[in-house]
Write a protein that holds these residues in place. Sequence first.
Motif, PDB file in Angstrom:
ATOM      1  N   MET A 294      73.506 -59.501  -6.216  1.00  0.00           N
ATOM      2  CA  MET A 294      73.065 -60.686  -6.574  1.00  0.00           C
ATOM      3  C   MET A 294      73.156 -60.972  -8.102  1.00  0.00           C
ATOM      4  N   LYS A 295      72.680 -61.824  -8.750  1.00  0.00           N
ATOM      5  CA  LYS A 295      73.154 -62.167  -9.966  1.00  0.00           C
ATOM      6  C   LYS A 295      72.170 -61.537 -10.958  1.00  0.00           C
ATOM      7  N   ARG A 296      73.026 -60.715 -12.228  1.00  0.00           N
ATOM      8  CA  ARG A 296      72.486 -59.971 -13.013  1.00  0.00           C
ATOM      9  C   ARG A 296      72.397 -60.803 -14.289  1.00  0.00           C
ATOM     10  N   SER A 297      71.279 -60.705 -15.088  1.00  0.00           N
ATOM     11  CA  SER A 297      71.082 -61.256 -16.285  1.00  0.00           C
ATOM     12  C   SER A 297      70.274 -60.510 -17.492  1.00  0.00           C
ATOM     13  N   ILE A 298      70.355 -60.532 -18.476  1.00  0.00           N
ATOM     14  CA  ILE A 298      69.633 -59.785 -19.563  1.00  0.00           C
ATOM     15  C   ILE A 298      68.612 -60.667 -20.455  1.00  0.00           C
ATOM     16  N   LEU A 299      67.294 -60.575 -20.478  1.00  0.00           N
ATOM     17  CA  LEU A 299      66.504 -61.164 -21.162  1.00  0.00           C
ATOM     18  C   LEU A 299      66.244 -60.266 -22.521  1.00  0.00           C
ATOM     19  N   PHE A 300      66.163 -60.861 -23.578  1.00  0.00           N
ATOM     20  CA  PHE A 300      66.128 -60.039 -24.755  1.00  0.00           C
ATOM     21  C   PHE A 300      65.522 -60.685 -25.917  1.00  0.00           C
ATOM     22  N   ASP A 301      64.961 -60.020 -26.829  1.00  0.00           N
ATOM     23  CA  ASP A 301      64.400 -60.441 -28.072  1.00  0.00           C
ATOM     24  C   ASP A 301      64.789 -59.874 -29.582  1.00  0.00           C
ATOM     25  N   THR A 302      64.624 -60.188 -30.500  1.00  0.00           N
ATOM     26  CA  THR A 302      64.908 -59.683 -31.787  1.00  0.00           C
ATOM     27  C   THR A 302      63.534 -59.799 -32.646  1.00  0.00           C
ATOM     28  N   GLU A 303      63.381 -58.823 -33.561  1.00  0.00           N
ATOM     29  CA  GLU A 303      62.510 -59.006 -34.633  1.00  0.00           C
ATOM     30  C   GLU A 303      63.059 -58.707 -35.850  1.00  0.00           C
ATOM     31  N   THR A 304      62.806 -59.470 -36.853  1.00  0.00           N
ATOM     32  CA  THR A 304      63.899 -59.318 -38.104  1.00  0.00           C
ATOM     33  C   THR A 304      62.957 -59.514 -39.441  1.00  0.00           C
ATOM     34  N   THR A 305      63.868 -59.237 -40.556  1.00  0.00           N
ATOM     35  CA  THR A 305      62.913 -59.301 -41.821  1.00  0.00           C
ATOM     36  C   THR A 305      62.902 -60.619 -42.292  1.00  0.00           C
ATOM     37  N   GLY A 306      63.263 -61.683 -41.869  1.00  0.00           N
ATOM     38  CA  GLY A 306      63.251 -63.128 -42.321  1.00  0.00           C
ATOM     39  C   GLY A 306      63.824 -64.179 -41.402  1.00  0.00           C
ATOM     40  N   LEU A 307      64.202 -65.199 -41.759  1.00  0.00           N
ATOM     41  CA  LEU A 307      64.320 -66.444 -40.817  1.00  0.00           C
ATOM     42  C   LEU A 307      65.936 -66.601 -41.025  1.00  0.00           C
ATOM     43  N   ASP A 308      66.909 -65.942 -41.787  1.00  0.00           N
ATOM     44  CA  ASP A 308      68.090 -66.310 -42.109  1.00  0.00           C
ATOM     45  C   ASP A 308      69.122 -65.383 -42.420  1.00  0.00           C
ATOM     46  N   PRO A 309      69.851 -64.993 -41.608  1.00  0.00           N
ATOM     47  CA  PRO A 309      71.083 -64.085 -41.707  1.00  0.00           C
ATOM     48  C   PRO A 309      71.885 -64.165 -42.927  1.00  0.00           C
ATOM     49  N   ALA A 310      72.237 -65.698 -42.978  1.00  0.00           N
ATOM     50  CA  ALA A 310      72.998 -66.068 -44.176  1.00  0.00           C
ATOM     51  C   ALA A 310      72.522 -65.459 -45.615  1.00  0.00           C
ATOM     52  N   THR A 311      71.122 -65.392 -45.615  1.00  0.00           N
ATOM     53  CA  THR A 311      70.554 -65.110 -47.105  1.00  0.00           C
ATOM     54  C   THR A 311      70.158 -63.716 -46.960  1.00  0.00           C
ATOM     55  N   GLY A 312      70.934 -62.823 -46.028  1.00  0.00           N
ATOM     56  CA  GLY A 312      70.540 -61.369 -46.166  1.00  0.00           C
ATOM     57  C   GLY A 312      69.472 -60.960 -45.249  1.00  0.00           C
ATOM     58  N   ASP A 313      68.857 -61.586 -44.492  1.00  0.00           N
ATOM     59  CA  ASP A 313      67.985 -61.008 -43.445  1.00  0.00           C
ATOM     60  C   ASP A 313      68.637 -60.287 -42.453  1.00  0.00           C
ATOM     61  N   ARG A 314      67.956 -59.443 -41.955  1.00  0.00           N
ATOM     62  CA  ARG A 314      68.122 -58.311 -40.926  1.00  0.00           C
ATOM     63  C   ARG A 314      67.625 -57.926 -39.760  1.00  0.00           C
ATOM     64  N   VAL A 315      68.182 -57.559 -38.702  1.00  0.00           N
ATOM     65  CA  VAL A 315      67.513 -57.340 -37.392  1.00  0.00           C
ATOM     66  C   VAL A 315      66.666 -55.852 -37.419  1.00  0.00           C
ATOM     67  N   ILE A 316      65.339 -55.820 -37.253  1.00  0.00           N
ATOM     68  CA  ILE A 316      64.629 -54.699 -37.118  1.00  0.00           C
ATOM     69  C   ILE A 316      64.299 -53.958 -36.189  1.00  0.00           C
ATOM     70  N   GLU A 317      64.457 -54.747 -34.916  1.00  0.00           N
ATOM     71  CA  GLU A 317      63.911 -54.573 -33.620  1.00  0.00           C
ATOM     72  C   GLU A 317      64.875 -55.242 -32.571  1.00  0.00           C
ATOM     73  N   ILE A 318      65.373 -54.614 -31.613  1.00  0.00           N
ATOM     74  CA  ILE A 318      65.978 -55.075 -30.388  1.00  0.00           C
ATOM     75  C   ILE A 318      65.225 -55.046 -29.344  1.00  0.00           C
ATOM     76  N   ALA A 319      65.022 -55.786 -28.148  1.00  0.00           N
ATOM     77  CA  ALA A 319      64.532 -55.343 -26.790  1.00  0.00           C
ATOM     78  C   ALA A 319      64.987 -56.065 -25.926  1.00  0.00           C
ATOM     79  N   ALA A 320      65.474 -55.585 -24.698  1.00  0.00           N
ATOM     80  CA  ALA A 320      65.876 -56.275 -23.481  1.00  0.00           C
ATOM     81  C   ALA A 320      65.485 -55.720 -22.343  1.00  0.00           C
ATOM     82  N   LEU A 321      65.581 -56.631 -21.368  1.00  0.00           N
ATOM     83  CA  LEU A 321      65.094 -56.107 -19.715  1.00  0.00           C
ATOM     84  C   LEU A 321      66.066 -56.697 -19.063  1.00  0.00           C
ATOM     85  N   GLU A 322      66.368 -56.015 -17.847  1.00  0.00           N
ATOM     86  CA  GLU A 322      67.354 -56.389 -16.841  1.00  0.00           C
ATOM     87  C   GLU A 322      66.734 -57.171 -15.769  1.00  0.00           C
TER      88      GLU A 322
END
Length: 224
Positions: A1-29
């Motif tokens: 059967m088909k496998r996929s990953i559903l995920f989400d991130t939390e960050t310090t802001g809205l734009d990685p181009a201005t230096g914002d970074r990821v602070i949390e990653i969660a995913a489920l199968e």
Amino acid sequence: MKRSILFDTETTGLDPATGDRVIEIAALELVGDLPTGREYRTLIDPERDVPEEASRVHGFTRADLEGQPKFAEIVDDFLAFVGDDALIAHNARFDFGFLNAELKRIGRKPLDMERMVDTLDMARERFPGMPNSLDALCRRFGVDLSARTTHNALLDCRLLAEVYVELMGGRQHGLGLVAEGEQAPAVVYDGPAERRIVRVCPSAAELAAHAGFVEQLKDPVWNS
């Protein structure tokens, strides 16, 4: 059967181009578009401050993240969990943009955008002109939002998994026979039971008894 990953991130802001970074990653199968119970979650030290406005959204402060692993220290575990399967997220371009910025920062290959499945695009196609935030979709599909006081990535994944099932056609979607050698996902839903239609073939004796009963009726509709 088909496998996929559903995920989400939390960050310090809205734009990685201005230096914002990821602070949390969660995913489920997901297997066959249904959760299997396998989950991944980590906090990350962003190596920078966390603005107050961001903390109001997800609830994390700089003090909460001190001592957590840096992205380079968790990347192999995360990539092993997601494998080469489709990656599902709500407003997925935002999450892909941040993860690919983090991967580029440490000299790793970016995630292929062809793997992206965006539930926001799916919702907009199904409900054009209507609010299609995760909160709005949960309310529309009757998904319990009582625990969502902040944008916790793992909780958001669990909520989105329920929304995704509905966007894919409802809770009957993906249910069927499991191919030989495969294991069915261990998923339990607490929603209402689906209606089941059962067709029964009566025996000759039952047909004869029914005919006798009908003969006793005045102008039975069965003989019309």
